[in-house]
Design a protein around this motif. Structure first.
Motif, PDB file in Angstrom:
ATOM      1  N   THR A 127      11.886  -5.551  -5.142  1.00 23.50           N
ATOM      2  CA  THR A 127      12.081  -4.479  -4.163  1.00 23.50           C
ATOM      3  C   THR A 127      13.510  -4.449  -3.667  1.00 23.50           C
ATOM      4  O   THR A 127      14.128  -3.376  -3.554  1.00 23.50           O
ATOM      5  N   THR A 142       9.921   0.738  -7.417  1.00 18.94           N
ATOM      6  CA  THR A 142       9.924   0.311  -6.015  1.00 18.94           C
ATOM      7  C   THR A 142       8.560   0.533  -5.377  1.00 18.94           C
ATOM      8  O   THR A 142       8.031  -0.348  -4.683  1.00 18.94           O
ATOM      9  N   ASN A 164       6.006  -2.442  -3.979  1.00 19.98           N
ATOM     10  CA  ASN A 164       5.575  -2.448  -2.579  1.00 19.98           C
ATOM     11  C   ASN A 164       4.056  -2.416  -2.471  1.00 19.98           C
ATOM     12  O   ASN A 164       3.453  -3.126  -1.652  1.00 19.98           O
TER      13      ASN A 164
END
Length: 496
Positions: A274, A300, A304
């Protein structure tokens, strides 16, 4: 007390058990092998991304310093012209300073390119040309000071040499920049190749995890089958069956503990993925095409989501499970330090200021107290006000009698520590001070803040398990204060 296996019995049952037991060992070896492969691939990929990211940052630094060096060279010549035109000594002061600045930049560039012999040679040639030009400048200054003008000094040959020297310097600077731009493109391509491979790697690790689960189920299935067969045939092997059930229970608990450690260790590479994805978005988004931006955003988002899923499922499963960790004296200072280390990336990203007082030892389990403080500190970071530096104060003192009496579940005759976690975040309405500890309770939409609304409910269960209380007070826009009252360790005293 567990009974030992009988030393004699039906040899046929033992012989029939061995093939299944050998199969279980094989499944365990395969599971371990898959876990090692998945971990190795994840670690190798994160290291490669880190290496190329550092290389790109270093290349960008070299390009910037080269531009500054060239600007310093131009400034030096400008100041010299100003001096010989006006005779003002202030131009010479700036000229001397530019010499110092240029040398510092040149030395720094040499340090940054130590592993690049091509750039080392270019910088060496550049330094030689700079020194030759400085010698001419010094001769010009001395002549001007002695004669008050440059009459008789300037000639067609000197002008030609000056132009030639300037062109040579400009050409070497261009050569240095071209080399770094080539390296930048090459390293950026390698970095993107590694990033583009992340979805495949994440999918592969997920496949490994599913395979381990299936293999484990097959192991348990064969294990139970052997035991049921033994129970049906011979009553004398009841003790052996009971022992096997004990072993199965121990194995399941060890697998649960292993699952916690494995899930916890998966968080760090996900944080790195990330962090590096965010770094690429911030620094190189303009250099990526639309498709590249799309892939990066998907990476990303997937990282997450996986991190939140691992954390939430892990904490939820542990909240309803009996832990084998023994209750004893826990050093809260060490627990908080560990939590702050785990949250290091989030703290750096938020540029948070955290003040921690000295903390005592209490009765409990280190893992559970770590969950409590990780939930409270991460919430303080998460719910910080946009554009404002988060400030978190973690304090500990003795609770006064009046505050203890306000909570009927506490023992009014005992003493308690008062631990507070105070922040300057967005806060919440007073009416929500009890609701926030309910499971899956969220005060903000998912678009505003991430999370599943389970952390505080788990923290409440843990604190109450050790005969304490936790409550919160807040005002919108003025931050929040979470307070924990936990019993002080009673020291054994002997009267003489």
């Amino acid at each position: 007390m567990r009974n030992k296996f009988p030393k004699s019995g039906n040899s046929q049952i033992i012989e029939e058990s061995n093939p299944s037991l050998n199969r279980i060992k094989l499944y365990a070896i395969i599971s371990l092998f898959l876990i090692i492969i998945g971990s190795g691939i994840s670690y190798w990929t994160s290291e490669r991304i880190g290496f190329y990211t550092s290389a790109l940052i270093e290349t960008q630094d070299i390009l910037q310093r080269t531009s500054e060096l060239y600007a310093s060279i131009l400034e030096r010549e400008t100041n010299l012209r100003g001096f010989v035109i006006t005779g003002n000594e202030n131009f010479l002061t700036n000229y001397r300073q530019s010499l110092i600045d240029a040398q510092k930049l040149l030395d720094k560039l040499k340090d940054l390119t130590l592993k690049n012999p091509v750039q080392q040679k270019n910088l060496s040639d550049l330094e030689k040309l700079i020194n030759e030009r400085v010698m001419v400048f010094e001769q010009t200054i001395n002549y001007y000071r002695k004669n008050g003008s440059l009459d008789g000094f300037v000639s067609q040959l000197r002008v030609g040499n000056a132009l030639s020297g300037y062109r040579d310097i400009k050409e070497i600077v261009r050569t240095i920049n071209d080399e770094e731009n080539r390296l930048f493109v090459e390293r950026n391509k390698s970095l993107l190749n590694n990033i583009n491979a992340l979805p495949f790697i994440v999918g592969l690790i997920s496949l490994f995890s599913i395979s381990v689960g299936v293999i484990t189920l097959f192991s348990i299935f064969h294990y139970n089958k052997v035991q049921k067969l033994a129970a049906k045939r011979i009553k004398n092997y009841q003790e052996q069956l009971q022992e096997q059930l004990y072993l199965l229970d121990d194995s399941n608990k060890e697998l649960e503990q292993f699952a916690y450690v494995a899930s916890h260790d998966l968080q760090e590479p996900l944080r790195k993925i990330t962090a590096f994805s965010d770094l690429l978005v911030d620094q190189y988004s303009e250099k990526l095409d639309e498709e590249g931006d799309l892939y990066l955003n998907r990476i990303t988002a997937a990282a997450n989501r996986m991190r939140r899923l691992i954390t939430d499922l892990l904490e939820y499963s542990r909240a309803g499970r009996i832990s084998e960790e023994e209750t004893g004296e826990i050093d809260l200072q060490q627990v908080i330090d560990t939590v702050l280390e785990d949250l290091e990336i989030a703290i750096l990203e938020k540029k948070a200021i955290i003040e921690v007082e000295e903390f005592p030892k209490v009765i409990g389990k280190e893992t559970e107290y770590r969950m409590v403080f990780q939930n409270l500190i991460s919430n303080a970071l998460k719910f910080s006000k946009p554009g404002e530096t988060p400030e978190i104060k973690i304090k500990c003192s003795l609770a006064d009698k009046k505050e203890i009496d306000e909570h009927t579940q506490l023992d009014g005759n005992s003493k308690y520590y008062k631990i507070t976690v105070e922040d300057n975040g967005v806060g919440f309405e007073k009416d929500y001070s009890e609701k926030i500890f309910a499971i899956f309770q969220r005060l903000h939409g998912r678009d505003a803040f991430e999370g599943t609304g389970i952390g505080l409910s788990i923290s409440k269960k843990i604190i109450e398990k050790f005969n304490g209380v936790i409550y919160a007070s807040s005002q919108p826009g003025k931050g929040s204060v979470f307070t924990i009252l936990i019993p002080i360790i009673k020291k054994n005293t002997t009267k003489v």
